[in-house]
Design a protein around this motif. Sequence first.
Motif: not given
Length: 147
Positions: A76-98
């Motif tokens: 089986i071929g194994v390769a790292p998958a580069a991961q990136r995080i994005s935010r949907d600014d229209a969706c964020c309610i600025h609750c501050g939990m994160c």
Amino acid sequence: MQAAQEKKLRKVVYLTFPPESSNKPVVCDLARVYGLDFSILKAQITPRHEGQMTLELSGPAEAFEAGLAYLRDQGIGVAPAAQRISRDDACCIHCGMCTALCPTRALSLNITTRFVEFDDEACSACGMCTKVCPVAAMDVLLENGVM
Ligand code: SF4
Ligand code: SF4
């Protein structure tokens, strides 16, 4: 003497299965034999019966390496998958939990505007915010075209 606490790893990997191994339970063996936790993020079979899978794996470093070596031994071929995080600014309610759990302070409260700001340059893509955001504004993107 008590052994030092084992180092834990969490990675996203991209697996390619040759046709002869696409029906073997090798991914289950990662949990059953090596004690790794896994979560399948995406899986598909190509018209040539080759399998492709994006997998999030976590567990002790030693078991992690042994598990990946096992996959490679199965062809089986194994390769790292580069991961990136994005935010949907229209969706964020600025609750501050994160902001409470972001280890790099990439998410922080602007005390003047009361908005939560996201600095993607500071983000380590640990994924913690994606688990607590009540409106799923934080999203994981995998960068080698597998998601
Ligand atoms: S992925 Fe991790 S480092 Fe990046 S913003 Fe979310 S909690 Fe912070
Ligand atoms: S947890 Fe989600 S909704 Fe709340 S501030 Fe963070 S990104 Fe925005």
